[in-house]
Write a protein that holds these residues in place. Structure first.
Motif, PDB file in Angstrom:
ATOM      1  N   PHE A  35       0.724  -1.245   0.016  1.00  0.00           N
ATOM      2  CA  PHE A  35      -0.089  -0.085  -0.004  1.00  0.00           C
ATOM      3  C   PHE A  35       0.770   1.231   0.068  1.00  0.00           C
ATOM      4  O   PHE A  35       0.602   2.265  -0.844  1.00  0.00           O
ATOM      5  N   TYR A  36       1.724   1.335   0.708  1.00  0.00           N
ATOM      6  CA  TYR A  36       2.619   2.552   1.133  1.00  0.00           C
ATOM      7  C   TYR A  36       3.818   2.689   0.117  1.00  0.00           C
ATOM      8  O   TYR A  36       4.936   2.487   0.250  1.00  0.00           O
ATOM      9  N   THR A  37       3.389   3.084  -1.020  1.00  0.00           N
ATOM     10  CA  THR A  37       4.437   3.133  -2.145  1.00  0.00           C
ATOM     11  C   THR A  37       4.483   4.493  -2.983  1.00  0.00           C
ATOM     12  O   THR A  37       5.281   4.723  -3.793  1.00  0.00           O
ATOM     13  N   ASP A  38       3.526   5.486  -2.652  1.00  0.00           N
ATOM     14  CA  ASP A  38       3.439   6.678  -3.534  1.00  0.00           C
ATOM     15  C   ASP A  38       3.666   7.873  -2.483  1.00  0.00           C
ATOM     16  O   ASP A  38       2.573   8.247  -1.919  1.00  0.00           O
ATOM     17  N   PRO A  39       4.663   8.626  -2.944  1.00  0.00           N
ATOM     18  CA  PRO A  39       4.855   9.938  -2.190  1.00  0.00           C
ATOM     19  C   PRO A  39       4.309  11.210  -2.990  1.00  0.00           C
ATOM     20  O   PRO A  39       4.352  12.187  -2.318  1.00  0.00           O
ATOM     21  N   ASP A  40       3.617  10.829  -3.930  1.00  0.00           N
ATOM     22  CA  ASP A  40       2.832  12.052  -4.863  1.00  0.00           C
ATOM     23  C   ASP A  40       1.484  12.331  -4.074  1.00  0.00           C
ATOM     24  O   ASP A  40       0.532  11.382  -3.889  1.00  0.00           O
ATOM     25  N   PRO A  41       1.588  13.676  -3.493  1.00  0.00           N
ATOM     26  CA  PRO A  41       0.201  14.112  -3.027  1.00  0.00           C
ATOM     27  C   PRO A  41      -0.967  14.133  -3.936  1.00  0.00           C
ATOM     28  O   PRO A  41      -1.954  14.510  -3.618  1.00  0.00           O
ATOM     29  N   MET A  42      -0.716  14.245  -5.179  1.00  0.00           N
ATOM     30  CA  MET A  42      -1.611  14.147  -6.241  1.00  0.00           C
ATOM     31  C   MET A  42      -2.631  15.667  -6.184  1.00  0.00           C
ATOM     32  O   MET A  42      -3.574  15.628  -6.110  1.00  0.00           O
ATOM     33  N   VAL A  43      -1.873  16.696  -5.979  1.00  0.00           N
ATOM     34  CA  VAL A  43      -2.457  17.869  -5.869  1.00  0.00           C
ATOM     35  C   VAL A  43      -3.524  18.367  -7.220  1.00  0.00           C
ATOM     36  O   VAL A  43      -4.696  18.715  -6.760  1.00  0.00           O
ATOM     37  N   ALA A  44      -3.269  17.832  -8.164  1.00  0.00           N
ATOM     38  CA  ALA A  44      -4.153  18.120  -9.346  1.00  0.00           C
ATOM     39  C   ALA A  44      -5.593  17.445  -9.165  1.00  0.00           C
ATOM     40  O   ALA A  44      -6.466  18.158  -9.234  1.00  0.00           O
ATOM     41  N   GLY A  45      -5.352  15.952  -8.728  1.00  0.00           N
ATOM     42  CA  GLY A  45      -6.346  15.357  -8.104  1.00  0.00           C
ATOM     43  C   GLY A  45      -7.339  16.098  -6.922  1.00  0.00           C
ATOM     44  O   GLY A  45      -8.571  15.799  -6.948  1.00  0.00           O
ATOM     45  N   LEU A  46      -6.583  16.407  -6.039  1.00  0.00           N
ATOM     46  CA  LEU A  46      -7.340  17.156  -5.069  1.00  0.00           C
ATOM     47  C   LEU A  46      -8.156  18.388  -5.401  1.00  0.00           C
ATOM     48  O   LEU A  46      -9.225  18.613  -4.824  1.00  0.00           O
ATOM     49  N   ARG A  47      -7.604  19.217  -6.265  1.00  0.00           N
ATOM     50  CA  ARG A  47      -8.509  20.088  -7.001  1.00  0.00           C
ATOM     51  C   ARG A  47      -9.680  19.643  -7.796  1.00  0.00           C
ATOM     52  O   ARG A  47     -10.526  20.723  -7.983  1.00  0.00           O
ATOM     53  N   GLN A  48      -9.868  18.257  -8.135  1.00  0.00           N
ATOM     54  CA  GLN A  48     -10.923  18.031  -8.954  1.00  0.00           C
ATOM     55  C   GLN A  48     -12.073  17.539  -7.802  1.00  0.00           C
ATOM     56  O   GLN A  48     -13.201  17.317  -8.276  1.00  0.00           O
ATOM     57  N   ILE A  49     -11.648  17.670  -6.417  1.00  0.00           N
ATOM     58  CA  ILE A  49     -12.875  17.157  -5.472  1.00  0.00           C
ATOM     59  C   ILE A  49     -13.494  18.247  -5.044  1.00  0.00           C
ATOM     60  O   ILE A  49     -13.457  19.146  -4.976  1.00  0.00           O
ATOM     61  N   GLN A  50     -15.126  18.023  -5.651  1.00  0.00           N
ATOM     62  CA  GLN A  50     -16.290  18.939  -5.516  1.00  0.00           C
ATOM     63  C   GLN A  50     -17.118  18.738  -4.289  1.00  0.00           C
ATOM     64  O   GLN A  50     -17.941  19.767  -4.137  1.00  0.00           O
ATOM     65  N   CYS A  51     -17.178  17.743  -3.484  1.00  0.00           N
ATOM     66  CA  CYS A  51     -17.672  17.602  -2.186  1.00  0.00           C
ATOM     67  C   CYS A  51     -17.043  18.327  -1.063  1.00  0.00           C
ATOM     68  O   CYS A  51     -16.155  18.455  -1.120  1.00  0.00           O
ATOM     69  N   PRO A  83       0.813  17.060   5.364  1.00  0.00           N
ATOM     70  CA  PRO A  83      -0.145  16.597   4.428  1.00  0.00           C
ATOM     71  C   PRO A  83      -1.335  17.065   4.449  1.00  0.00           C
ATOM     72  O   PRO A  83      -2.340  17.079   3.312  1.00  0.00           O
ATOM     73  N   SER A  84      -1.950  17.653   5.825  1.00  0.00           N
ATOM     74  CA  SER A  84      -3.338  17.990   5.960  1.00  0.00           C
ATOM     75  C   SER A  84      -3.358  19.250   5.543  1.00  0.00           C
ATOM     76  O   SER A  84      -4.528  19.588   5.077  1.00  0.00           O
ATOM     77  N   ALA A  85      -2.388  19.856   5.802  1.00  0.00           N
ATOM     78  CA  ALA A  85      -2.344  21.446   5.114  1.00  0.00           C
ATOM     79  C   ALA A  85      -2.495  21.546   3.828  1.00  0.00           C
ATOM     80  O   ALA A  85      -3.093  22.277   3.271  1.00  0.00           O
ATOM     81  N   ILE A  86      -1.816  20.303   3.015  1.00  0.00           N
ATOM     82  CA  ILE A  86      -1.911  20.453   1.559  1.00  0.00           C
ATOM     83  C   ILE A  86      -3.392  20.128   1.201  1.00  0.00           C
ATOM     84  O   ILE A  86      -4.034  20.815   0.318  1.00  0.00           O
ATOM     85  N   LEU A  87      -4.101  19.035   1.941  1.00  0.00           N
ATOM     86  CA  LEU A  87      -5.466  18.815   1.641  1.00  0.00           C
ATOM     87  C   LEU A  87      -6.319  19.932   1.666  1.00  0.00           C
ATOM     88  O   LEU A  87      -7.074  20.176   0.892  1.00  0.00           O
ATOM     89  N   ALA A  88      -6.181  20.793   3.048  1.00  0.00           N
ATOM     90  CA  ALA A  88      -7.098  21.900   3.270  1.00  0.00           C
ATOM     91  C   ALA A  88      -6.882  22.885   2.000  1.00  0.00           C
ATOM     92  O   ALA A  88      -7.765  23.995   1.965  1.00  0.00           O
ATOM     93  N   ARG A  89      -5.588  23.025   1.983  1.00  0.00           N
ATOM     94  CA  ARG A  89      -5.120  24.466   0.785  1.00  0.00           C
ATOM     95  C   ARG A  89      -5.575  23.988  -0.643  1.00  0.00           C
ATOM     96  O   ARG A  89      -6.018  24.933  -1.370  1.00  0.00           O
ATOM     97  N   GLU A  90      -5.547  22.741  -1.179  1.00  0.00           N
ATOM     98  CA  GLU A  90      -5.758  22.120  -2.503  1.00  0.00           C
ATOM     99  C   GLU A  90      -7.407  21.943  -2.596  1.00  0.00           C
ATOM    100  O   GLU A  90      -7.846  21.945  -4.131  1.00  0.00           O
ATOM    101  N   ILE A  91      -7.937  21.353  -1.707  1.00  0.00           N
ATOM    102  CA  ILE A  91      -9.398  20.888  -2.039  1.00  0.00           C
ATOM    103  C   ILE A  91     -10.325  22.168  -1.963  1.00  0.00           C
ATOM    104  O   ILE A  91     -10.248  22.946  -0.939  1.00  0.00           O
ATOM    105  N   PRO A  92     -10.927  22.378  -2.891  1.00  0.00           N
ATOM    106  CA  PRO A  92     -11.790  23.733  -3.007  1.00  0.00           C
ATOM    107  C   PRO A  92     -12.711  24.079  -1.952  1.00  0.00           C
ATOM    108  O   PRO A  92     -12.676  25.211  -1.445  1.00  0.00           O
TER     109      PRO A  92
END
Length: 288
Positions: A207-223, A239-248
Motif C-alpha cells: 500500500f505505502y508506495t506513492d509519495p505523490d500528494p496528487m495536487v491536481a486530483g485534490l483540486r478536482q474534489i467537488q464535495c 499533508p493535512s495542510a496540503i489537503l485543506a489548501r488544495e481541496i476547493p
C-alpha cells in the motif's frame, strides 16, 4: 454483522442507526478496524442521527481476502467504497475516514466526488508514503518498513503491545502520555487481536508506495471536505495542510493537545466536529 462478497474477498461491515438518516461509510487506519469508531462511542453518537456503515478494510479486522490478487493497493481499496455502496443501494453517501483509510478515501474522491455528500479526512494525507518530519524516504526507510511488517507477522499480541508501549513512536506517543492511556491501549489491543498479522504485513508492503500528494486530483474534489487532526500528529500536519489548501471546499480543524489517534484520545471533540461539519453541509452544501 454482515459481509459483502466480491469474488474471493469478503468485506465485513456493520450497519447501524436510523434508516432514514443520511448514510455514512466509515473506514479506519492501519492495524485498526471499524472498532476505531465504535469502541470510542463515535458510531453510537452519529447513529442517533445518521445511518452509519462501518467497514473493515482489506487486510484488517474480520474482512477476509482468500487468494490473490489481494487488492492491497490504494486504487482497489478505494473502489471498495463504491462496491459497498452499490450493494446497499446507496446513491450518495458521506465517507468518514482515518489515517490509511483516509488515503484510500481521498483517492476515491478525486474521481468520484459527485457520489459523495461529503468527505471527512482525519489524521491523513493524499500521498500513501507519509512524510515524517526530518526524515527522507530512502531505501533504508523501505527496509525499516519491511522489518516492521515482518515483526508484525511473527510477534504475539503481547509482544506487539509491549513494543508499542515501550516505543509508541509518532502515532501513539500522545496516547501513551494521556492519563487514561491504559484504557486507550486496551482499545488498540483489540485491533491487534482481531487482525491477521500476515495480511497486515502484505498490505504494508503493497500500500505505502506513492509519495505523490496528487495536487491536481485534490483540486478536482467537488464535495465539502473536513480535514481534521490533532496538533501533535506530527506526521500528518503538512499533508493535512496540503489537503485543506488544495481541496476547493474544505474545512481545516486542528484539535489542541492530542495526537494521531483523535477518536480514541478525545472522542467527544472529534464527534462534535464531525456533527457540526455535517450540519453545515446539510444547511448549505459548504464545509463551513
Amino acid at each position: 454483522m454482515a459481509w459483502l462478497e466480491r469474488g474471493h474477498v469478503k468485506i465485513y461491515y456493520e450497519d447501524e442507526g436510523e434508516g432514514e438518516g443520511e448514510p455514512i461509510i466509515t473506514t479506519h487506519g492501519l492495524m485498526e478496524d471499524c472498532g476505531y469508531w465504535r469502541e470510542t462511542g463515535v458510531t453510537e453518537k452519529l447513529a442517533e442521527r445518521y445511518r452509519v456503515i462501518s467497514m473493515d478494510m482489506r487486510g484488517h479486522g474480520r474482512t477476509v481476502v482468500d487468494g490473490e490478487p489481494h487488492g492491497y493497493d490504494v486504487g482497489t481499496m478505494a473502489n471498495d467504497f463504491s462496491a459497498l455502496a452499490d450493494a446497499l443501494n446507496l446513491a450518495r453517501f458521506h465517507i468518514l475516514s482515518h489515517a490509511t483509510g483516509g488515503m484510500a478515501a481521498v483517492r476515491y474522491a478525486m474521481t468520484t466526488s459527485e457520489r459523495l455528500i461529503s468527505l471527512m479526512l482525519t489524521d491523513t494525507g493524499s500521498a500513501t508514503v507519509p512524510e515524517i518530519p526530518g526524515v527522507e524516504f530512502t531505501e533504508e526507510m523501505r527496509e525499516m518498513h519491511r522489518l516492521t511488517a515482518e515483526t508484525r507477522k511473527t510477534a504475539t499480541v503481547e509482544e506487539w503491545m509491549a513494543l508499542a508501549r515501550a516505543e509508541p513512536g509518532p502515532f501513539l506517543f500522545k496516547m501513551d502520555e494521556h492519563p487514561d492511556s491504559e484504557a486507550m491501549f486496551k482499545i488498540f489491543e483489540g485491533f491487534i487481536e482481531r487482525s491477521d498479522p500476515v495480511a497486515i504485513r502484505d498490505l504494508m508492503m503493497s500500500f505505502y508506495t506513492d509519495p505523490d500528494p496528487m495536487v491536481a486530483g485534490l483540486r478536482q474534489i467537488q464535495c465539502p471536505t473536513l480535514v481534521l487532526l490533532g496538533e501533535f500528529d506530527i506526521v500528518f500536519l503538512e499533508p493535512s495542510a496540503i489537503l485543506a489548501r488544495e481541496i476547493p471546499n474544505a474545512r481545516h480543524v486542528i484539535l489542541d493537545n492530542i495526537g494521531h489517534m483523535t477518536a480514541i484520545e478525545d472522542p467527544e471533540r472529534t464527534t462534535r466536529e464531525i456533527i457540526q461539519f455535517i450540519a453545515s453541509v446539510e444547511q448549505g452544501g459548504i464545509a463551513g
